[in-house]
Design an enzyme around this catalytic site. Structure first.
Site, mmCIF file in Angstrom:
data_model
loop_
_atom_site.group_PDB
_atom_site.id
_atom_site.type_symbol
_atom_site.label_atom_id
_atom_site.label_comp_id
_atom_site.label_asym_id
_atom_site.label_seq_id
_atom_site.Cartn_x
_atom_site.Cartn_y
_atom_site.Cartn_z
ATOM 1 N N GLU A 133 129.903 34.899 67.606
ATOM 2 C CA GLU A 133 129.275 35.357 66.367
ATOM 3 C C GLU A 133 130.321 35.982 65.453
ATOM 4 O O GLU A 133 131.117 36.807 65.875
ATOM 5 C CB GLU A 133 128.198 36.389 66.678
ATOM 6 N N CYS A 134 130.277 35.563 64.178
ATOM 7 C CA CYS A 134 131.327 36.005 63.253
ATOM 8 C C CYS A 134 130.816 36.916 62.146
ATOM 9 O O CYS A 134 131.613 37.479 61.400
ATOM 10 C CB CYS A 134 132.016 34.798 62.628
ATOM 11 N N THR A 135 129.506 37.074 62.005
ATOM 12 C CA THR A 135 128.990 37.780 60.825
ATOM 13 C C THR A 135 129.477 39.216 60.738
ATOM 14 O O THR A 135 129.625 39.762 59.649
ATOM 15 C CB THR A 135 127.457 37.774 60.816
ATOM 16 N N HIS A 136 129.732 39.827 61.865
ATOM 17 C CA HIS A 136 130.130 41.231 61.836
ATOM 18 C C HIS A 136 131.640 41.418 61.804
ATOM 19 O O HIS A 136 132.136 42.533 61.907
ATOM 20 C CB HIS A 136 129.506 41.977 63.010
ATOM 21 N N HIS A 137 132.384 40.298 61.666
ATOM 22 C CA HIS A 137 133.810 40.370 61.364
ATOM 23 C C HIS A 137 134.060 40.011 59.911
ATOM 24 O O HIS A 137 135.139 40.238 59.397
ATOM 25 C CB HIS A 137 134.599 39.382 62.234
#
Length: 329
Positions: free
Chosen positions: A76-80
Site C-alpha cells: 500500500e502506497c497511499t500513506h507514503h
C-alpha cells in the site's frame, strides 16, 4: 520456465509486465475482491487469494506450491504519497512493505521486486526494511523510474527495489523509444459522447480550467483539463506530452473542438488502459481484460497499478544472462 507470485497484486499490472517478460504467474494476493476477479480473468493458471496481508501471513495461504523464482509486490502506497498533503498517515499502511518478508523467507525466491511511490524513502522504517532484505542475501538495485521513459504515454515516477540472491542487479536503463504523448491514447471523436464545454450547470472551477487552456493554446486546439490538481499547471495540460500521473480518481477531461466549438468529455477506461501501457501479448494475441466492477472501480484498479512496460524491462534486466533462464528457453 520462471514462476512468479504477486503480492498486493491489484488487477495485475505488474504481473502483465512479468508475463510479457516470460514469467508464468502462479500466485497472487490482494485484499480487494474486485481486483482479484480481474486478476483471475487474466491469469487463469494462478492461484489467486482474496485476503488482507498482515505480518503473520505467509506462503501457507497458497497451500502446496512448487519453487518460486521471482516475487513481486506493490505494498500500500497511499500513506507514503505526497498527494495526501498533510493528511494523517496510517502506520499500518506504511508497514505493509514488511508483510512481504514472511513470503521472502518462506519461498526464498531468486529475485524480488518491490514497487512503491518515491515517498517511501522518507518512511522511518525504510532503512530497516532495506537492511532486512540484504540480511536475507539479496544484492539490491534501488531506482526511481518514470514510466514515460519506457514508452508509456504517462509521466508516472515510482520507486523500485530490485533484488537478486546471486549477483548485483544492473542499473535499469530505459529502452530507446520515442516519447508517447497523451494524444496517442485518445479514441476518435465519434467513439464517446461529448457535450458542450460551456453550460450553465458547469462548475466555475471547470470553466476556469477550460478558459486557461484556451487562453494558452488558442481556439481550435484540443487539450486536457485536470481535476484534483494542486500544482502550478493551471488545471490543464496539452496533448503533445505524456499524460500527467493517473490516479484512482476520474481526473482527466478532454476538450475537443467540433465545428468550431469546444466540447468536453471525461477520458474513458480503454483510453486510460493505453495510458498505463497495457499491450497485447504478441505470442498469444491476448489482451489484458478489465471486465469487473463499476467505472469507478476500474479507475481505482488502473490508478493503483504498475505500468506493465516498466515491470517487463525490470524483470528482463534482472534475469538477463542467467544460465537457468537460457536453459528454460
Amino acid at each position: 520456465m520462471l514462476r512468479g507470485v504477486d503480492l498486493f497484486s491489484g488487477g495485475g499490472g505488474s504481473s502483465w509486465g512479468a508475463h510479457l517478460a516470460g514469467v508464468t504467474m502462479v500466485g497472487a494476493v490482494d485484499a480487494w475482491d474486485i481486483a482479484t476477479r480481474v486478476y483471475a480473468d487474466n491469469f487463469p493458471e494462478a492461484k489467486v487469494v482474496n485476503t488482507r496481508l498482515t505480518i503473520d501471513t505467509g506462503p501457507e495461504i497458497f497451500g502446496r506450491m512448487k519453487k518460486i523464482d521471482i516475487l513481486i509486490g506493490s505494498p500500500e502506497c497511499t500513506h507514503h504519497s505526497v498527494a495526501r498533503g498533510a493528511a494523517p498517515r496510517c502506520e499500518e499502511s506504511r508497514r505493509s512493505g514488511w508483510y512481504m518478508m514472511p513470503f521472502i523467507r518462506g519461498m526464498r525466491p531468486r529475485w524480488i521486486v518491490l514497487e512503491n511511490v518515491t515517498g517511501m524513502r522518507n518512511w522511518q522504517g525504510y532503512d530497516d526494511l532495506i537492511q532486512a532484505l540484504r540480511s536475507e542475501g539479496y544484492h539490491l538495485q534501488i531506482q526511481s523510474l518514470d514510466a514515460a521513459d519506457f514508452g508509456v504515454p504517462q509521466n508516472r515516477r515510482r520507486l523500485f527495489i530490485m533484488g537478486d540472491r546471486k549477483r548485483q542487479p544492473g542499473k535499469v536503463i530505459p529502452p530507446k523509444v520515442k516519447l508517447k504523448t497523451a494524444a496517442s491514447i485518445l479514441d476518435g471523436p465519434l467513439r464517446w459522447h461529448a457535450g458542450p464545454a460551456f453550460t450553465e450547470r458547469r462548475a466555475e472551477a471547470t470553466v476556469a480550467r477550460i478558459n486557461r487552456g484556451i487562453e494558452a493554446l488558442g481556439k481550435g486546439t484540443d487539450f486536457l483539463i485536470v481535476y484534483y490538481s494542486t500544482d502550478k499547471g493551471g488545471g490543464w495540460q496539452p496533448l503533445n506530452r505524456p499524460l500527467r500521473t493517473l490516479t484512482t480518481l476520474d481526473r482527466f477531461g478532454l476538450v475537443r473542438w467540433v465545428d468550431g466549438k469546444p466540447t468536453l468529455r471525461m477520458l474513458q477506461v480503454p483510453e486510460l488502459m493505453r495510458a498505463m501501457g497495457f499491450k497485447r501479448d504478441p505470442e498469444t494475441n491476448r489482451s489484458f481484460q478489465l471486465n469487473h466492477g463499476s467505472r469507478r472501480d476500474q479507475l481505482r484498479i488502473l490508478g493503483n497499478g504498475v505500468c506493465p512496460p516498466v515491470m517487463k524491462t525490470i524483470i528482463e534486466n534482472l534475469t538477463a544472462g542467467d544460465i537457468s533462464l537460457k536453459a528454460a528457453a
